[in-house]
Scaffold this active site. Structure first.
Site, PDB file in Angstrom:
ATOM      1  N   ARG A  50     -23.546  -7.941  -5.189  1.00  8.13           N
ATOM      2  CA  ARG A  50     -24.648  -8.513  -5.966  1.00  8.13           C
ATOM      3  C   ARG A  50     -24.614 -10.033  -5.853  1.00  8.13           C
ATOM      4  NH1 ARG A  50     -27.375  -6.835  -9.903  1.00  8.13           N
ATOM      5  NH2 ARG A  50     -28.913  -7.940  -8.676  1.00  8.13           N
TER       6      ARG A  50
ATOM      7  N   TYR B  70     -20.449 -10.149  -7.199  1.00  6.55           N
ATOM      8  CA  TYR B  70     -19.467  -9.063  -7.330  1.00  6.55           C
ATOM      9  C   TYR B  70     -19.869  -7.849  -6.506  1.00  6.55           C
ATOM     10  CZ  TYR B  70     -22.722  -7.329 -10.975  1.00  6.55           C
ATOM     11  OH  TYR B  70     -23.822  -6.893 -11.671  1.00  6.55           O
TER      12      TYR B  70
HETATM   13 FE   LIG Z   1     -24.861  -7.731 -13.270  1.00  8.91          FE
END
Ligand SMILES: [Fe+2]
Lengths: 175, 246
Positions: B164, B154
């Site tokens: 991430r 995300y």
């Molecule tokens: Fe996380």
């Protein structure tokens, strides 16, 4: 010796996973301790998570299980039964960086605190002292103050945590 | 307005800190910008007290979890979307002793990379059949097991185009409060690793590898789920030997 698994930040989204109802209600009829968590700019930290571990009023560290006691029917959190002291609390800071704990005065004089937050890659330990202690005597006066709760009114203490800066809290290393 | 921070700027900062020794991330790891105002400047004060309360810790038991809590795919009427996986391993202390009967908690994004959190505004769909929260107690061998779905990567706003790598957040307790650990488990071979300042905050290559689960084909269940294994070692002084296995 095994190498440890490295720490990583708790991040911003633990709020629907780790906190639970009554997380700051260790015991009733005792004392209240509350305060803010501040960052290095003096701004409140709205996404810190504090955990507390302490002895009961007689100094026993044999906390009971049942902090997160669940209803087996629907899985909801019932929490502590109010009779057995578990010694463990968990409180996320509010939007204004404030937290509150209801507990008893621990027989050994201090409440252990573990601080997690977004932006904190490895948690920090500190202690809330409710009275004089030999450990405090070994610290410079300016720093000692950061570990001592201030009586605010009958049975209520104030304890702010400063992650950084002039008023930086003393954080502990247990080796 | 200053120029937005680019991935190339962060890459440079990550490279400048790469290879620094340490089992844990330094709290003053600037490539992860949120650390800047949230780490102490003064050294920690060393406590050498055999009676320190922190050498004991909270106890959890069978009332603190329900048996369904470790299957994140069974918490709603329907099946969640995504790749069904199992994640299992053992929780050990630094001496290699199993951490028994202790609480393991996890939370994660859904297969699309969205958390069930109102402050997550990533425009990816929520999944009505997935919450993303689990817990269990470790067994006598320190073992834990979760059934879940593989979380998606995300975006976040550390810098422009920050993403991430897919991860599961883990929270662990040992017999001592000093052994407390909150960390993140990653999936092998994720192409986002080198770009992520949170993962790269563990600057020692071998330490960083300890955050990555292994895919173990024998742990995959035919026509059901893919199997990952991730062992966890808790740092910090443990309780005394008498406390082991409480
Ligand atoms: Fe996380």
């Amino acid at each position: 010796m095994n190498h440890p698994t490295p720490s990583q930040t708790v991040g911003p989204f633990y709020g629907y996973a780790l906190p639970f109802p009554g997380g700051g209600d260790l015991a009733s009829g005792g004392i209240g301790v509350h305060g803010h968590v501040y960052d290095g700019a003096g701004d409140p930290v709205p996404d810190a998570l504090l955990e507390f571990w302490q002895a009961d009023e007689h100094g026993s560290l044999a906390g009971s299980p049942g902090t997160l006691r669940r209803d087996p029917t629907d899985g909801s959190v019932l929490g502590r039964d109010g009779l057995r002291f578990t010694g463990f609390g968990r409180v996320p800071t509010d939007q204004d960086g404030h937290w509150a704990l209801r507990t008893v005065v621990p027989g050994n004089g201090y409440i252990s605190v573990c601080v997690f937050a977004r932006g904190l890659l490895h948690h920090l330990y500190t202690r809330i002292y409710l009275g004089p202690d030999a450990f405090l005597d070994a610290l410079p006066a300016q720093r000692r103050r950061t570990l001592v709760a201030t009586p605010e009114r009958e049975g209520v203490y104030r304890f702010d945590i400063h992650l950084q800066g002039e008023k930086e809290t003393v954080f502990l290393d247990f080796g | 307005m200053s120029e937005p921070l680019k991935q190339a700027d962060i890459d440079q900062e990550i490279a400048a800190r790469a290879g620094e020794h340490g089992e844990h991330p330094a709290r003053d790891y600037a490539p992860y910008r949120s650390t800047l105002l949230r780490h102490p400047h003064r050294p920690l004060v060393v406590v050498k007290d055999p009676d320190a309360a922190e050498l004991s810790g909270p106890v959890f038991g069978v009332t603190d979890v329900t048996t369904l809590d470790n299957d994140l795919t069974k918490q709603h009427p329907g099946e969640p979307l995504g790749e069904r996986i199992t994640v299992r391993g053992r929780v050990l202390d630094r001496q290699g002793r199993p951490v028994r009967g202790q609480l393991v908690e996890i939370w994660q994004a859904n297969a699309s990379g969205r958390y069930l959190h109102q402050r997550d505004d990533h425009p990816a769909p929520l999944d009505p059949n997935f919450t993303g929260v689990g817990r269990c107690l470790t067994g006598d061998d320190g073992g834990y097991l979760f059934t879940t779905i593989k979380p998606g990567p995300y975006p976040w706003r550390n810098h422009l185009n920050a993403w991430r790598p897919a991860h599961i957040h883990f929270s662990l307790f040992g017999t001592a409060f000093t052994q407390r650990l909150v960390t993140q488990m990653y999936f092998p071979g994720d192409p986002l690793f080198p770009y992520d300042p949170i993962m790269q905050s563990v600057t020692d290559e071998s330490a960083r590898q300890r955050l990555v689960a292994g895919y173990v084909h024998e742990l995959s269940e035919p026509e059901y789920s893919l199997g990952y294994r991730w062992d966890i070692v808790l740092d910090g002084p443990a309780g005394t030997w008498m406390e082991e296995g409480r």
